[in-house]
Every structure is written in structure tokens, then in C-alpha cells.
Scaffold this motif. Structure first.
Motif, mmCIF file in Angstrom:
data_model
loop_
_atom_site.group_PDB
_atom_site.id
_atom_site.type_symbol
_atom_site.label_atom_id
_atom_site.label_comp_id
_atom_site.label_asym_id
_atom_site.label_seq_id
_atom_site.Cartn_x
_atom_site.Cartn_y
_atom_site.Cartn_z
ATOM 1 N N SER B 20 34.962 43.800 37.081
ATOM 2 C CA SER B 20 33.564 43.473 36.989
ATOM 3 C C SER B 20 33.264 41.910 37.512
ATOM 4 O O SER B 20 32.011 41.983 37.882
ATOM 5 N N ASN B 40 22.293 46.635 39.534
ATOM 6 C CA ASN B 40 22.743 47.231 38.271
ATOM 7 C C ASN B 40 23.953 47.359 38.239
ATOM 8 O O ASN B 40 24.987 47.654 39.365
ATOM 9 N N GLY B 41 24.921 46.581 37.418
ATOM 10 C CA GLY B 41 26.187 46.575 37.306
ATOM 11 C C GLY B 41 26.997 45.820 38.176
ATOM 12 O O GLY B 41 28.234 46.041 38.332
ATOM 13 N N LYS B 44 26.514 40.654 36.143
ATOM 14 C CA LYS B 44 25.575 39.558 35.688
ATOM 15 C C LYS B 44 25.875 39.350 34.333
ATOM 16 O O LYS B 44 26.216 38.288 33.730
ATOM 17 N N SER B 45 25.814 40.544 33.367
ATOM 18 C CA SER B 45 26.021 40.323 31.861
ATOM 19 C C SER B 45 27.450 39.835 31.554
ATOM 20 O O SER B 45 27.682 38.855 30.762
ATOM 21 N N THR B 46 28.343 40.421 32.419
ATOM 22 C CA THR B 46 29.631 39.906 32.164
ATOM 23 C C THR B 46 29.785 38.493 32.418
ATOM 24 O O THR B 46 30.484 37.935 31.644
ATOM 25 N N GLU B 165 18.133 39.366 31.084
ATOM 26 C CA GLU B 165 17.089 40.395 31.381
ATOM 27 C C GLU B 165 16.058 40.636 30.118
ATOM 28 O O GLU B 165 15.563 41.760 29.805
#
Ligand SMILES: Nc1ncnc2c1ncn2[C@@H]1O[C@H](COP(=O)(O)OP(=O)(O)OP(=O)(O)O)[C@@H](O)[C@H]1O
Ligand SMILES: [Mg+2]
Lengths: 264, 275
Positions: B20, B40-41, B44-46, B165
Motif C-alpha cells: 500500500s 482512490n486506493g 493516502k490514508s495509509t 478527505e
């Protein structure tokens, strides 16, 4: 939204006597009164309970419609409980009977008893959550569960879990409504008279509900951790504060009601 | 200050097939507002979940606010210094009373009970929600919910704010509210801010933009530089802002504007000048 809000008795800020009582006293009182309701089985006993409910509603200064809240929605539930009891409770001394079904007076009385108790307990718990802020309920449960610590059970965390779970009821109900609408739009038959069609319609409702509940739980856990949560025992609380005298008085009052129900 | 070097992360841990994060590097200076853009995917969040130790560094270097994120001992200090707000406003509340919810973080850090109401009110005032203490978050609009969530984070007075986000589930009004609070926190409170978004328009007011793709950074630079580069945006898998698209369409049709506009206002100005 307002519908689901009312349904679960979400805390409504206020300045009534009930609002101002210590949450621990309210929780303890709630348990005592629940016991009193279960103990009630005479006309005088019921009258006392009803008078008590009216008193609590008046003291809480909440509108009656809010206090009754979700109970109205459960009308059919009560009707079914009543009928089931009437028909199946007792086979002795039937007014009318056929096969395993027998309509009896004892059944009708039992049906009324069960219905009355569930109804009053629902209203009681509604009042309790309407006048007590959720995290205060948490710490009240926390102090009540203290003995569990002797058994090495995580009492504080259990209390937190209970309170967070309560928080999510309105969100989940709202979501159930949304998913239901979406399924109806695609032709699901929740309103169908045929039981198997209704059951078949429930499945596509339940699966997405579970998936979404897990996702929510996961996100909430992350958000809580991000805000420094590491188990309830690290949290600063109002634990040490002694209960004010008024709160002891209210517990005593509830105990008196409970005792009265045992006697009459 | 955040300094990440060659972060590698995969969710199914060692021997993971899919990475990721695949060598992600990012530097955020004190007081800077950095936007991270990516499809998406892309991870970023990771990436940002490493900043407050929600995810453990598997490989690479990461220093946040002078603390080594790899050290277990730093976790709780890190989470206090780095405030994080997430996408779904409904999944962040622990109480159905605004004041109780905002106080949650303070209580987690054992802040003295007598100090709490004051800090809660101050945090709510910062996000323009003063006077909402006794309300229920469930009864608020999306934008208000996110601002309350933000207050819950601000109450702990973090130096760094991370927004994952936070506007993506809001209506246009809610988005505007939340964005203006973010801008204010940056300009008036001097907070260091990392903002993840996939609305390219929201990256326009950042000091610097990172373009992320498949677990690593493709490029970084000023918004004007990053967001007008069609080829770069195409490689990142992003749609350029409308004014930029207009500029290029007009150019193809034979109308050359003096420079490439980034915002609708700039575009309007350019168009007015066009004879
Ligand atoms: N909890 C998880 N377990 C396994 N894989 C995950 C998990 N969370 C994310 N991933 C995977 O890791 C990759 C990066 O996910 P991440 O959430 O960081 O992306 P993102 O850039 O934030 O995307 P989005 O814009 O959708 O939020 C994705 O391929 C995703 O499928
Ligand atoms: Mg994400």
C-alpha cells in the motif's frame, strides 16, 4: 431523523430536578424502579406505578410525547404479546378452546401483566436516557461495575462499550431506513402479506446492515485511538466526586417504592 | 515538521503481495499547509495513519514533531501532537452531547476536570461552533458535525493537523464551512496541516501539493505548477481543475489566454480580457 432521534430517547438538555441528579443515583434508582415494576401484581401496585410514572414525567419537564417515544411504534408488538398470552397461557378453565389453543381469563390477566411491565420499563428507560448525558451514564455504569474488577474483568471498558453502542442506535436505525428505501425502490416486498416474501425481503436488509455496522465500528475505533483512547482506566473522570445528599434521597425514594410493591 | 523517508507498508504484513506504501517520501515544514492528491486506493490514508502511529512503520524512516515514530514509547505523545479528522462525520462521535464528545480526548490524557469546560468552549469557538455545547451531534448538518469533530481534536492543542478527505461526504455549503475553518487554522493559529483530498479544487490554496500514485509520490511543488501540468495529472489519475481544462480546450480552439488560470475567478478575469 427526528423520528429516530425520539425513538431511542437521546439525551435532551434541561434544568429539571431529574436532570440535576447524580447519574449514579439515577442508574441505581432506575434499577430499583425496574424491580418495583416487576414486583407489582395488584391493582394498588399498578396504581402506584402509574402514579410514579406521571410524577417522573412531570418532574422531568419533558413533553409526554417524547417520554412515550418509541413505545407507540411498538403497538403491534404489544397486541401480539397480549393475544399470545390470552390463547396459550393456561389450558385450565377455558372460555373457549380448540386444538392447542384455549382462551382463558388467567391468560388475559397474564397478557396484561406482561404488556404492562414491558411498557413501563421501556418508558422508564426512556426517561432515564432522556435526562442523563451519555458519558455520565458510562461513568455511572463504570462505578456500578467496579466489583467486576475483582474478577479481573475490564469493567471500565465494558461501560464504554455499552455507552458507545447506545450512541450508534439512531445512526443504525436511520441507515436501516435508507437501505430499506433503496431495496423497496428495487422492488423488495417489506409490506407483502406473504410471510415468506417479507422474510426474503429482510435478508438484503440485514446483510448490508451488518457490513456497514462493522465498518462503522472499525472507523470509530480508529478515531477513538487517534484521540488518545487507550482503555477507559486511563481517562480522567469525575469518579471520586461524592454523591450529593439529594441523590441519596432519590435512591431512598426509589427503594421505598420498591419496598411498597413487595408489601402490597 | 514531518519527515518521512522511503516508507514501505503492506496490510498483510511480511511477505505481503501488495504494497500500500511503496517507498513514500514526504516532508512537511512547520506552519505549512500541504495537500496530498491521488486516486482512490493509492495509499493516502495509509500514509497519514503513520503520522500518529495508528499504523506501525514497517520499513523506512519517519520523524514527526521531532519524535521518532518507530519508537513505541512515543505513541501517546505523538497522538497528542498530531490531531486527525476523518472522512465520515457520523463515525467519529463517542457521545450524543457535543461538549462530552469534544472533551473525550482531554479526558483520555487525564486533563484536570476543572479545566475541561473552558478548553471545550475555546475549541468550539475556534471552529465557529460556540454555544453548541449541549446539542446533539446527530442533529447537526454535515459541515457542523465535521467542525465539532475538528474541535474535539483542537481541544488537545495539537501542533499538526491531518485531514483525511474531511469534505468528501459534505454538501457544497458544508465543504465551504469546513475549508474556511481549515484556512483560518492555518493562517491565524499557525498550525501545520496535511490535507488529503481528491477534489483537485481544494488543493489550490495549499502551500504545496504532493501528487501520490500507487504508494509513492510522483511529484511535489506549488499548486500552480502541479495542477496545470496535464501530463502529470494524467499519470496520477486525476482530472485537472475545470479552469485548467478550459484553458487547454480554448488553446486547442485557437484562443490563447495569457496564463493558465487555477480558480474560477481567475478564469473569469481572463475570459473578460479576451476580445
Ligand atoms: N485495512 C486494510 N486491510 C487491507 N488492505 C487495505 C486496508 N486499508 C487499505 N487497504 C488497501 O491499501 C491500499 C491503500 O489504501 P488507502 O486507504 O491508503 O488508500 P487511499 O488513497 O486513502 O484511498 P481513498 O481515496 O479511497 O481513501 C488500497 O489498495 C486498499 O485496498
Ligand atoms: Mg483514504
Amino acid at each position: 431523523m427526528s423520528m429516530t432521534e425520539r425513538m431511542t430517547g437521546q439525551f435532551i438538555p434541561g434544568a429539571s430536578l431529574l436532570h440535576s441528579l447524580d447519574a449514579r443515583a439515577k442508574l441505581f434508582g432506575f434499577i430499583l424502579l425496574t424491580a418495583a415494576v416487576i414486583l407489582a401484581d395488584t391493582v394498588a401496585g399498578y396504581a402506584l406505578i402509574i402514579a410514579l410514572m406521571l410524577l417522573l414525567t412531570a418532574v422531568s419537564k419533558l413533553p409526554v410525547s417524547t417520554v412515550v417515544g418509541s413505545v407507540r411504534r411498538m403497538f403491534w408488538f404489544f397486541v401480539i404479546i397480549f393475544i399470545m398470552n390470552c390463547l396459550f397461557y393456561s389450558a385450565e378453565d377455558p372460555i373457549w378452546s380448540w386444538w392447542i389453543i384455549s382462551l382463558s381469563k388467567a391468560g388475559a390477566v397474564q397478557g396484561f401483566n406482561v404488556m404492562f411491565r414491558i411498557l413501563i420499563i421501556l418508558v422508564l428507560s426512556n426517561i432515564f436516557t432522556l435526562v442523563t448525558p451519555p458519558l455520565e451514564i458510562t461513568s455511572a455504569i463504570q462505578s456500578m461495575l467496579k466489583p467486576l474488577k475483582l474478577l479481573r474483568l475490564p469493567a471500565d471498558d465494558i461501560a464504554m462499550i455499552i455507552s458507545v453502542a447506545i450512541q450508534f442506535i439512531p445512526t443504525l436505525l436511520q441507515e436501516a431506513d435508507t437501505i430499506k428505501m433503496a431495496q423497496i425502490a428495487r422492488g423488495a416486498r417489506f409490506e407483502s402479506r406473504k410471510l415468506h416474501e417479507r422474510a426474503a425481503a429482510m435478508l438484503p436488509l440485514i446483510v448490508p446492515m451488518f457490513l456497514s455496522a462493522f465498518k462503522r465500528a472499525d472507523e470509530l475505533a480508529t478515531a477513538m485511538e487517534a484521540r488518545g483512547y487507550r482503555g477507559a482506566k486511563h481517562r480522567s473522570g469525575k469518579k471520586a466526586a461524592p454523591m450529593p445528599a439529594g441523590s441519596y434521597a432519590s435512591i431512598l425514594f426509589c427503594a421505598a417504592v420498591c419496598a411498597a410493591e413487595i408489601i402490597i | 515538521m514531518i519527515k518521512a523517508k522511503d516508507l514501505i507498508f503492506s496490510y498483510d504484513c511480511e511477505g505481503g503481495r501488495h504494497r500500500s506504501l511503496d517507498g513514500a517520501c514526504i516532508t512537511v515544514r512547520d506552519g505549512e499547509l500541504v495537500a496530498v492528491l491521488g486516486h482512490n486506493g493509492c495509499g493516502k490514508s495509509t500514509l497519514v495513519k503513520h503520522f500518529n502511529a495508528l499504523l506501525e512503520v514497517q520499513k523506512g524512516e519517519l520523524t514527526v514533531a521531532g519524535l521518532d515514530a518507530k519508537s513505541e514509547a512515543n505513541i501517546w505523545t505523538l497522538r497528542r501532537k498530531v490531531g486527525m479528522v476523518f472522512q465520515n462525520p457520523d463515525n467519529q462521535f463517542v457521545s450524543s452531547v457535543v461538549a462530552e464528545d469534544v472533551a473525550f480526548g482531554l479526558e483520555n490524557y487525564g486533563v484536570d476536570g476543572s479545566e475541561i469546560p473552558e478548553r471545550v468552549s475555546a475549541a468550539l469557538a475556534l471552529v465557529g461552533m460556540a454555544g453548541f455545547e449541549r446539542r446533539s451531534p446527530h442533529m447537526l448538518s454535515g459541515g457542523q458535525k465535521q467542525r465539532v469533530a475538528l474541535a474535539g481534536v483542537l481541544a488537545m492543542d495539537p501542533d499538526i493537523l491531518v485531514f483525511d478527505e474531511v469534505t468528501s461526504m459534505l454538501d457544497p455549503d458544508g465543504r465551504r464551512e469546513v475549508l474556511s475553518v481549515i484556512k483560518r487554522l492555518h493562517s491565524q493559529q499557525g498550525k501545520t496541516i496535511v490535507m488529503i483530498t481528491h477534489y483537485v479544487e481544494e488543493a489550490v490554496f495549499a502551500d504545496r501539493v504532493y501528487l501520490m500514485h500507487d504508494g509513492r509520490m510522483l511529484a511535489d511543488g506549488a499548486p500552480r505548477e502541479m495542477l496545470t501540468d496535464l501530463e502529470l495529472l494524467r499519470r496520477t489519475g486525476l482530472t485537472p481543475p475545470t479552469p485548467v481544462r478550459m484553458y487547454h480546450d480554448l488553446k486547442a480552439a485557437g484562443f490563447e489566454l495569457p496564463y493558465c488560470p487555477l480558480t474560477n475567478e481567475e478564469l473569469a478575469e481572463e475570459l473578460c480580457r479576451l476580445k
